[in-house]
Design an enzyme around this catalytic site. Structure first.
Site, PDB file in Angstrom:
ATOM      1  N   PRO A  63       6.366   6.717   7.891  1.00 28.56           N
ATOM      2  CA  PRO A  63       5.179   5.856   7.880  1.00 28.56           C
ATOM      3  C   PRO A  63       4.664   5.588   6.459  1.00 28.56           C
ATOM      4  O   PRO A  63       4.658   6.476   5.609  1.00 28.56           O
ATOM      5  CB  PRO A  63       4.148   6.665   8.679  1.00 28.56           C
ATOM      6  CG  PRO A  63       4.973   7.529   9.572  1.00 28.56           C
ATOM      7  CD  PRO A  63       6.201   7.867   8.787  1.00 28.56           C
ATOM      8  N   CYS A  64       4.242   4.350   6.237  1.00 22.96           N
ATOM      9  CA  CYS A  64       3.820   3.940   4.895  1.00 22.96           C
ATOM     10  C   CYS A  64       2.313   3.809   4.760  1.00 22.96           C
ATOM     11  O   CYS A  64       1.817   3.506   3.672  1.00 22.96           O
ATOM     12  CB  CYS A  64       4.478   2.610   4.529  1.00 22.96           C
ATOM     13  SG  CYS A  64       3.884   1.207   5.516  1.00 22.96           S
ATOM     14  N   THR A  65       1.575   4.034   5.854  1.00 19.79           N
ATOM     15  CA  THR A  65       0.141   3.720   5.840  1.00 19.79           C
ATOM     16  C   THR A  65      -0.633   4.490   4.774  1.00 19.79           C
ATOM     17  O   THR A  65      -1.623   3.980   4.241  1.00 19.79           O
ATOM     18  CB  THR A  65      -0.484   3.997   7.217  1.00 19.79           C
ATOM     19  OG1 THR A  65      -0.072   5.309   7.662  1.00 19.79           O
ATOM     20  CG2 THR A  65      -0.032   2.976   8.241  1.00 19.79           C
ATOM     21  N   SER A  68       0.315   2.514   1.455  1.00 16.12           N
ATOM     22  CA  SER A  68       0.261   1.057   1.416  1.00 16.12           C
ATOM     23  C   SER A  68      -0.945   0.536   0.644  1.00 16.12           C
ATOM     24  O   SER A  68      -2.045   1.102   0.699  1.00 16.12           O
ATOM     25  CB  SER A  68       0.229   0.493   2.843  1.00 16.12           C
ATOM     26  OG  SER A  68       0.062  -0.910   2.822  1.00 16.12           O
TER      27      SER A  68
END
EC number: 2.1.1.37
Length: 434
Positions: A63-65, A68
């Site tokens: 996951p990049c959240t 980001s």
């Protein structure tokens, strides 16, 4: 990512995701029940299964959240899954791994820790910043692609990944203005089965006909402009003769009163006059094929799945680079600085060029593989049949070229590890009078 790697020539043996909706869509489109709902943060629960599968490569997009630019950039629970990915790789020890994330992940403390885990396990790493518009999709999506292979030097695949990039970015016109590939329309009696299939998928003899351009595509080309809700203060209107911005969950949304009342100064036309993008068009901008079906209880989930994806053409391009290197069809470029380094050590320019050429030949004999340990590189060269069939002098020249290249690389590694010291002026104490 699975679709792209499959198109590159990989056999996908298993896939995992924590989101049941994504898993259901994966299995709907790629067939069977290969994808499973799994929490990959549960390392003890998943490692035995991965060890039993004995994969040649593990590929994933943690996951990049937490990294980001659209988020808060606070490294929390999602960021830990990047470290979990590294631990899974080093525990299972496939020959290769591939990881995708946002560019900002490179600067994170979590990736620094994950990188140390992977390097300690003997993986050489290539960390490349790629622009998706150069790898098969009309989208200026910049992402970090990390490819690792056991025993390699860092940067071993960088030149090959760079060489795979198209000379010009792909535009929206390139996608929606091109002729539509042949496809087959097979009537079905079940909503669970798709009726549109690309011609290369057909496994039976059926009537095949070309499907003309979709009216939405015709309208888009005729209009010439699209709107994409800016993640931060930026231009909202794009021409179809440039790539689309990074696809996000809100890319399809129409401009709201706030943007319409204060548009970006560089917008070529009013945002309200741009073409309306359909779900299918946003999906294709993200690299999904025309036959891909989306099933979800809400459009929000559909657009979230689209935005989360690694564009298949990007994964396919990187996958082909990996397979070419695995098969010995490519070799890393010899850095241009090596030539000057040789000249500075007393060789003529012609002699330096000869050494550089010999080093390249030695790498090709090694199947393009680089080695973190110079002695292992030379020992591997000795057992290559083509090398063994050579006369003594050519063998000696190739050994010497590899030794010199290893010396040059070691000096470069040392310079990169050397601590940076910033000199500060020394203030003299004031003189005292007797």
């Amino acid at each position: 990512m699975s679709l792209g790697l499959k198109q590159a020539g990989f056999e996908i043996v298993r896939a995992y995701d924590a989101w049941p909706v994504a898993v259901a869509n994966y299995n709907l489109n790629l067939g069977g029940d290969r994808a499973q709902v799994t929490d990959l943060g549960d390392i003890l629960g998943i490692v035995p299964e991965l060890l039993a599968l004995a994969p040649d490569m593990i590929a994933g997009g943690p996951p990049c959240t937490d990294y980001s630019s659209a988020g808060r950039r606070e490294e929390a629970e999602n960021a830990k899954l990047t470290l979990a990915f590294a631990i899974l790789v080093t525990t299972v020890r496939p020959t290769w791994f591939m990881m995708e994330n946002v560019i900002n992940a490179m600067k994170s403390e979590t990736w620094a820790a994950a990188r140390q885990v992977l390097m300690a396990a003997g993986y050489g790493l290539t960390e490349s910043k790629v622009d998706a518009s150069r790898y098969g999709v009309p989208q200026s999506r910049r992402r970090l692609i990390v490819v690792g292979r056991i025993g390699e030097r860092d940067g071993f695949l960088a030149s090959a990944i760079a060489a795979a990039a198209a000379p010009q970015p792909m535009t929206l016109r390139d996608l929606f203005g091109s002729s539509t590939p042949h496809a087959a329309n097979i009537s079905t009696t079940s909503e669970a089965r798709r009726s549109i299939w690309s011609s290369h998928e057909l496994g039976q003899t059926i009537w095949e006909r070309p499907i003309g351009p979709h009216p939405d595509d015709v309208a888009l080309i005729a209009n010439g402009f699209v709107y994409s809700r800016p993640v931060r203060a930026g231009r909202g209107v794009r021409s179809i003769d440039e790539p689309f911005p990074t696809v996000t969950r809100t890319s399809h949304e129409r401009p709201g009163p706030k943007y319409l009342s204060a548009p970006h100064l560089d917008d070529p036309i009013a945002a309200s006059e741009t073409a309306v993008l359909s779900t299918d068009q946003v999906s294709r901008i993200q690299g999904f094929p025309m036959w891909w079906e989306w099933k979800a209880s809400s459009q929000r989930d559909v657009f979230q799945m689209i935005a989360n994806a690694v564009p298949a053409p990007v994964a396919e391009s990187i996958g082909r680079v990996v397979l070419d290197r695995e098969g010995g069809k490519s070799a890393p470029d010899i850095q241009g600085g090596f030539l000057q380094w040789l000249v500075c050590r007393g060789r003529s320019r012609q002699s330096a060029r000869n050494v550089k050429s010999l080093a390249g030949r030695a790498r090709r004999l090694l199947g393009g593989k680089t080695f973190a340990v110079s002695a292992l590189e030379l020992a591997t060269l000795e057992v290559v049949p083509e090398f063994q069939s050579m006369k003594r002098n050519p063998q000696s020249d190739l050994r010497q070229a590899l030794r010199l290249l290893a010396e040059y690389q070691a000096e470069g590694d040392q310079r990169r590890k050397r601590p940076q010291v910033v000199a500060q002026p020394i203030e003299e104490e004031p003189r005292k009078a007797a």
